[in-house]
Design an enzyme around this catalytic site. Structure first.
Site, PDB file in Angstrom:
ATOM      1  N   GLY A  10       0.828  -1.209   0.000  1.00  0.00           N
ATOM      2  CA  GLY A  10       0.000   0.000   0.000  1.00  0.00           C
ATOM      3  C   GLY A  10       0.860   1.256   0.000  1.00  0.00           C
ATOM      4  O   GLY A  10       2.091   1.191  -0.103  1.00  0.00           O
ATOM      5  N   LEU A  33      -4.058  -7.193  -1.750  1.00  0.00           N
ATOM      6  CA  LEU A  33      -4.189  -6.473  -3.024  1.00  0.00           C
ATOM      7  C   LEU A  33      -5.561  -5.812  -3.191  1.00  0.00           C
ATOM      8  O   LEU A  33      -5.942  -5.471  -4.296  1.00  0.00           O
ATOM      9  CB  LEU A  33      -3.870  -7.383  -4.222  1.00  0.00           C
ATOM     10  CG  LEU A  33      -2.465  -8.003  -4.219  1.00  0.00           C
ATOM     11  CD1 LEU A  33      -2.260  -8.891  -5.450  1.00  0.00           C
ATOM     12  CD2 LEU A  33      -1.376  -6.911  -4.198  1.00  0.00           C
ATOM     13  N   SER A 124      -3.584   6.843  13.631  1.00  0.00           N
ATOM     14  CA  SER A 124      -3.919   8.079  12.914  1.00  0.00           C
ATOM     15  C   SER A 124      -4.211   9.202  13.899  1.00  0.00           C
ATOM     16  O   SER A 124      -4.746   8.957  14.993  1.00  0.00           O
ATOM     17  CB  SER A 124      -5.166   7.813  12.069  1.00  0.00           C
ATOM     18  OG  SER A 124      -5.709   9.016  11.594  1.00  0.00           O
ATOM     19  N   THR A 126      -6.512  10.984  13.683  1.00  0.00           N
ATOM     20  CA  THR A 126      -7.964  11.024  13.797  1.00  0.00           C
ATOM     21  C   THR A 126      -8.424  10.585  15.198  1.00  0.00           C
ATOM     22  O   THR A 126      -9.510  10.960  15.637  1.00  0.00           O
ATOM     23  CB  THR A 126      -8.609  10.152  12.682  1.00  0.00           C
ATOM     24  OG1 THR A 126      -9.981  10.423  12.605  1.00  0.00           O
ATOM     25  CG2 THR A 126      -8.423   8.672  12.909  1.00  0.00           C
ATOM     26  N   TYR A 148     -14.106   4.422  10.682  1.00  0.00           N
ATOM     27  CA  TYR A 148     -12.684   4.259  10.369  1.00  0.00           C
ATOM     28  C   TYR A 148     -11.823   4.713  11.549  1.00  0.00           C
ATOM     29  O   TYR A 148     -10.944   3.994  12.027  1.00  0.00           O
ATOM     30  CB  TYR A 148     -12.319   5.068   9.105  1.00  0.00           C
ATOM     31  CG  TYR A 148     -10.845   5.351   9.010  1.00  0.00           C
ATOM     32  CD1 TYR A 148      -9.960   4.353   8.626  1.00  0.00           C
ATOM     33  CD2 TYR A 148     -10.324   6.611   9.362  1.00  0.00           C
ATOM     34  CE1 TYR A 148      -8.597   4.591   8.595  1.00  0.00           C
ATOM     35  CE2 TYR A 148      -8.978   6.851   9.334  1.00  0.00           C
ATOM     36  CZ  TYR A 148      -8.115   5.845   8.950  1.00  0.00           C
ATOM     37  OH  TYR A 148      -6.763   6.084   8.938  1.00  0.00           O
ATOM     38  N   LYS A 152      -9.251   2.665  14.497  1.00  0.00           N
ATOM     39  CA  LYS A 152      -7.873   3.007  14.883  1.00  0.00           C
ATOM     40  C   LYS A 152      -7.778   3.112  16.415  1.00  0.00           C
ATOM     41  O   LYS A 152      -6.859   2.575  17.025  1.00  0.00           O
ATOM     42  CB  LYS A 152      -7.434   4.320  14.225  1.00  0.00           C
ATOM     43  CG  LYS A 152      -7.248   4.227  12.708  1.00  0.00           C
ATOM     44  CD  LYS A 152      -6.142   3.270  12.338  1.00  0.00           C
ATOM     45  CE  LYS A 152      -5.968   3.108  10.846  1.00  0.00           C
ATOM     46  NZ  LYS A 152      -5.037   2.026  10.459  1.00  0.00           N
ATOM     47  N   ASN A 197     -10.613  11.132  -2.030  1.00  0.00           N
ATOM     48  CA  ASN A 197     -11.220  11.856  -0.905  1.00  0.00           C
ATOM     49  C   ASN A 197     -10.248  12.873  -0.343  1.00  0.00           C
ATOM     50  O   ASN A 197     -10.645  13.876   0.230  1.00  0.00           O
ATOM     51  CB  ASN A 197     -11.561  10.881   0.233  1.00  0.00           C
ATOM     52  CG  ASN A 197     -12.610   9.885  -0.181  1.00  0.00           C
ATOM     53  OD1 ASN A 197     -13.672  10.268  -0.656  1.00  0.00           O
ATOM     54  ND2 ASN A 197     -12.315   8.606  -0.029  1.00  0.00           N
ATOM     55  N   LEU A 199      -6.979  15.570  -0.112  1.00  0.00           N
ATOM     56  CA  LEU A 199      -6.648  16.778  -0.866  1.00  0.00           C
ATOM     57  C   LEU A 199      -5.548  16.567  -1.919  1.00  0.00           C
ATOM     58  O   LEU A 199      -5.740  16.913  -3.086  1.00  0.00           O
ATOM     59  CB  LEU A 199      -6.240  17.879   0.129  1.00  0.00           C
ATOM     60  CG  LEU A 199      -5.829  19.207  -0.487  1.00  0.00           C
ATOM     61  CD1 LEU A 199      -6.968  19.826  -1.289  1.00  0.00           C
ATOM     62  CD2 LEU A 199      -5.376  20.183   0.613  1.00  0.00           C
ATOM     63  N   ARG A 289     -16.938  20.405   4.543  1.00  0.00           N
ATOM     64  CA  ARG A 289     -17.227  18.970   4.463  1.00  0.00           C
ATOM     65  C   ARG A 289     -17.628  18.499   5.869  1.00  0.00           C
ATOM     66  O   ARG A 289     -16.872  18.730   6.827  1.00  0.00           O
ATOM     67  CB  ARG A 289     -15.980  18.236   3.975  1.00  0.00           C
ATOM     68  CG  ARG A 289     -16.153  16.743   3.804  1.00  0.00           C
ATOM     69  CD  ARG A 289     -14.949  16.106   3.132  1.00  0.00           C
ATOM     70  NE  ARG A 289     -13.716  16.215   3.902  1.00  0.00           N
ATOM     71  CZ  ARG A 289     -12.547  15.712   3.526  1.00  0.00           C
ATOM     72  NH1 ARG A 289     -12.447  15.083   2.359  1.00  0.00           N
ATOM     73  NH2 ARG A 289     -11.475  15.847   4.275  1.00  0.00           N
ATOM     74  N   GLY A 291     -17.889  16.739   9.277  1.00  0.00           N
ATOM     75  CA  GLY A 291     -16.913  15.916  10.018  1.00  0.00           C
ATOM     76  C   GLY A 291     -15.516  16.497  10.039  1.00  0.00           C
ATOM     77  O   GLY A 291     -14.674  16.055  10.812  1.00  0.00           O
TER      78      GLY A 291
HETATM   79  C1  WQD Z   1      -7.245  17.882   4.134  1.00  0.00           C
HETATM   80  C2  WQD Z   1      -7.845  19.290   4.056  1.00  0.00           C
HETATM   81  C3  WQD Z   1     -10.237  19.301   3.790  1.00  0.00           C
HETATM   82  C4  WQD Z   1     -10.238  17.403  -0.175  1.00  0.00           C
HETATM   83  C5  WQD Z   1      -8.428  12.325   6.328  1.00  0.00           C
HETATM   84  C6  WQD Z   1      -8.967  11.381   7.363  1.00  0.00           C
HETATM   85  C7  WQD Z   1      -7.866  10.893   8.243  1.00  0.00           C
HETATM   86  C8  WQD Z   1      -6.757  10.279   7.431  1.00  0.00           C
HETATM   87  C9  WQD Z   1      -6.320  11.177   6.322  1.00  0.00           C
HETATM   88  C10 WQD Z   1      -6.588   8.186   6.253  1.00  0.00           C
HETATM   89  C11 WQD Z   1      -9.135  19.457   4.856  1.00  0.00           C
HETATM   90  C12 WQD Z   1      -9.565  19.873   2.559  1.00  0.00           C
HETATM   91  C13 WQD Z   1      -9.862  17.957   1.027  1.00  0.00           C
HETATM   92  C14 WQD Z   1     -10.805  18.252  -1.179  1.00  0.00           C
HETATM   93  C15 WQD Z   1     -10.544  20.134   0.319  1.00  0.00           C
HETATM   94  N1  WQD Z   1      -7.225   9.026   6.915  1.00  0.00           N
HETATM   95  N2  WQD Z   1     -10.012  19.301   1.276  1.00  0.00           N
HETATM   96  N3  WQD Z   1     -10.911  19.580  -0.886  1.00  0.00           N
HETATM   97  O1  WQD Z   1      -9.575  15.162   6.359  1.00  0.00           O
HETATM   98  O2  WQD Z   1      -7.345  15.847   7.323  1.00  0.00           O
HETATM   99  O3  WQD Z   1      -7.864  13.463   6.975  1.00  0.00           O
HETATM  100  O4  WQD Z   1      -7.426  11.650   5.590  1.00  0.00           O
HETATM  101  O5  WQD Z   1      -6.234   7.357   5.762  1.00  0.00           O
HETATM  102  O6  WQD Z   1      -8.378   9.969   9.130  1.00  0.00           O
HETATM  103  O7  WQD Z   1      -9.940  12.046   8.145  1.00  0.00           O
HETATM  104  O8  WQD Z   1      -7.417  14.880   5.017  1.00  0.00           O
HETATM  105  O9  WQD Z   1      -6.756  15.235   2.666  1.00  0.00           O
HETATM  106  O10 WQD Z   1      -9.160  14.695   3.189  1.00  0.00           O
HETATM  107  O11 WQD Z   1      -8.252  16.930   3.827  1.00  0.00           O
HETATM  108  O12 WQD Z   1     -10.683  21.333   0.517  1.00  0.00           O
HETATM  109  O13 WQD Z   1     -11.176  17.815  -2.279  1.00  0.00           O
HETATM  110  O14 WQD Z   1      -8.199  19.539   2.684  1.00  0.00           O
HETATM  111  O15 WQD Z   1     -11.401  19.986   4.103  1.00  0.00           O
HETATM  112  O16 WQD Z   1      -9.134  20.773   5.366  1.00  0.00           O
HETATM  113  P1  WQD Z   1      -8.140  14.936   6.472  1.00  0.00           P
HETATM  114  P2  WQD Z   1      -7.891  15.369   3.596  1.00  0.00           P
END
Ligand code: WQD
Length: 330
Positions: A10, A33, A124, A126, A148, A152, A197, A199, A289, A291
Site C-alpha cells: 500500500g 491487493l 492516525s 484522527t 474508520y 484506529k 477523498n 486533498l 465537508r 466531520g
Molecule cells: C485535508 C484538508 C479538507 C479534499 C483524512 C482522514 C484521516 C486520514 C487522512 C486516512 C481538509 C480539505 C480535502 C478536497 C478540500 N485518513 N479538502 N478539498 O480530512 O485531514 O484526513 O485523511 O487514511 O483519518 O480524516 O485529510 O486530505 O481529506 O483533507 O478542501 O477535495 O483539505 O477539508 O481541510 P483529512 P484530507
C-alpha cells in the site's frame, strides 16, 4: 532482523519497505491487493535494489498468519493493512470493524503466541477527534466521528491491553498526521481507488486533467485564510519514522505522533503546488465537508526526543514529488 509487513504494497507500507531494505532489514510482505497493485513489489525491488518476499494473504486469515510466522521466526511486525476511506466506513461500518479489528487481533495473537516481541501499528491523528492542536500523545482522546477512526482507536486499545498482559509484547502506536508526496524515484506513490477523498491526490488529478477543478471545503474556518489547516508530512519521512520505532529498544506501549509540527492551509498547499510545479489548479470554494475539523497539527517533540526522528522534507518537496509520481503513473 526479519520483519513481517502487513499491507506492505500500500501507500505507506511500500515506502516503509523501501526504507527497511535500505537498512538491510529482511522483509516479508503480506497484502491482499484490495487497495494495492502487485507491480508495486517490482518497483520496491527496483528502488532498493534488494529482494524481499511478497505473499498474497489477508491479515484476517489467522491460520495463514500462524503458518507464516512459524516458518519465518520474525523479530517484529509492522501492521499497515486496513481499510482507510472515512466516507466508506460510514456506509459500511461492519466491513470496517470486521476487517480492521480482526486483522489487528489476529496479528497480535500470533505475535504473542510466537514470541514476536515488536509490534508497530499504523494509527492516525484522527484518534484525537475534534480536540485542540497541537495534539500531544498524552492528551485524552475525544469522540471519533466515523467508524474508520474508531477502528484506529479500538486497535490502539486492543494492542495496549495485549502488551500489558504480555510483558514481551512491545507495541508502538504511530499516529500519522496527513501523509502526502511520493518516493523521489516516481515509481511508488498513492493510487486512490476512484474519486480521491484526500486533498493532495485530488490536486494532482486536477493538474493532470483527470478532474476539472478542485473543491475547497469551506473558507470560513478560524484559520489564516479561512481554509482548513493540516500537518502534511512527506511519506518518505513517515516511512523513516517506522524504522526509527523499530530500532528503538523501548519496552511496553509507546505512542508517537508522526507529523512535522507545522500547519498548512488548503490554499497554502494549492499555492505551493502551483508555484513549485509551474501549473495552474482551478478551484472553487464550496461548503464545509461534514466531520472536518478546522485545525490539526502535531506536537512532534516526543518522537524527536525518544526516537531521534523528525520530519525533514518540506511542503515544496511534498508537492514536487506528488506531481512527479502522478505524471508517471497509469
Ligand atoms: C485535508 C484538508 C479538507 C479534499 C483524512 C482522514 C484521516 C486520514 C487522512 C486516512 C481538509 C480539505 C480535502 C478536497 C478540500 N485518513 N479538502 N478539498 O480530512 O485531514 O484526513 O485523511 O487514511 O483519518 O480524516 O485529510 O486530505 O481529506 O483533507 O478542501 O477535495 O483539505 O477539508 O481541510 P483529512 P484530507
Amino acid at each position: 532482523m526479519k520483519i513481517l509487513v502487513s499491507g506492505g504494497l500500500g501507500y505507506i507500507g511500500s515506502h516503509t519497505v523501501v526504507e527497511l531494505l535500505e537498512k538491510d532489514i529482511e522483509v516479508v510482505i503480506i497484502d491482499n491487493l484490495y487497495n494495492a497493485q502487485k507491480e508495486t513489489h517490482d518497483n520496491i525491488t527496483k528502488i532498493a535494489n534488494k529482494p524481499s518476499t511478497f505473499i498474497q494473504m489477508d491479515a484476517t486469515d489467522y491460520d495463514g498468519l500462524k503458518a507464516l510466522c512459524q516458518l519465518h521466526h520474525f523479530d517484529g511486525i509492522i501492521h499497515f493493512a486496513g481499510y482507510k476511506a472515512v466516507g466508506e466506513s460510514v456506509a459500511k461500518p461492519l466491513m470496517y470493524y470486521y476487517n480492521n479489528l480482526l486483522s489487528t487481533i489476529n496479528l497480535a495473537r500470533v505475535a504473542t503466541e510466537e514470541n514476536i516481541q515488536k509490534f508497530i501499528f499504523s494509527s492516525s491523528a484522527t484518534v484525537y477527534g475534534d480536540g485542540t492542536s497541537p495534539f500531544s500523545e498524552d492528551m485524552a482522546l475525544l469522540e471519533r466521528t466515523n467508524p474508520y477512526g474508531e477502528t484506529k482507536a479500538m486497535s490502539e486499545r486492543i494492542l495496549s491491553d495485549a502488551s500489558k498482559a504480555n510483558p514481551n509484547f512491545n507495541v508502538t502506536l504511530l499516529r500519522y498526521f496527513n501523509p502526502v508526496g511520493a518516493h523521489m524515484s516516481g515509481l511508488i506513490g498513492e493510487v486512490p481507488n476512484g474519486i480521491p477523498n484526500n486533498l493532495m491526490p485530488y490536486v494532482t488529478q486536477v493538474a493532470k486533467g483527470i478532474r476539472e477543478k478542485l473543491s475547497v471545503f469551506g473558507n470560513d474556518y478560524p484559520t489564516i485564510d479561512g481554509t482548513g489547516v493540516r500537518d502534511y508530512i512527506h511519506v518518505v519521512d513517515l516511512a523513516k519514522g517506522h524504522v526509527a520505532a523499530l530500532l528503538s529498544d523501548k519496552k511496553g506501549v509507546n505512542i508517537y505522533n508522526l507529523g512535522t509540527g507545522k500547519g498548512t492551509s488548503v490554499l497554502e498547499l494549492i499555492n505551493a503546488f502551483m508555484k513549485e510545479n509551474n501549473l495552474n489548479i482551478p478551484y472553487q470554494i464550496v461548503d464545509r465537508r461534514p466531520g472536518d475539523i478546522a485545525i490539526s497539527y502535531a506536537n512532534a517533540e516526543k518522537a524527536l526526543k525518544e526516537l531521534q526522528w523528525e520530519a525533514k522534507l518540506t511542503i515544496e518537496d511534498m508537492v514536487r514529488d506528488a506531481w512527479h509520481f502522478e505524471k508517471n503513473v497509469r
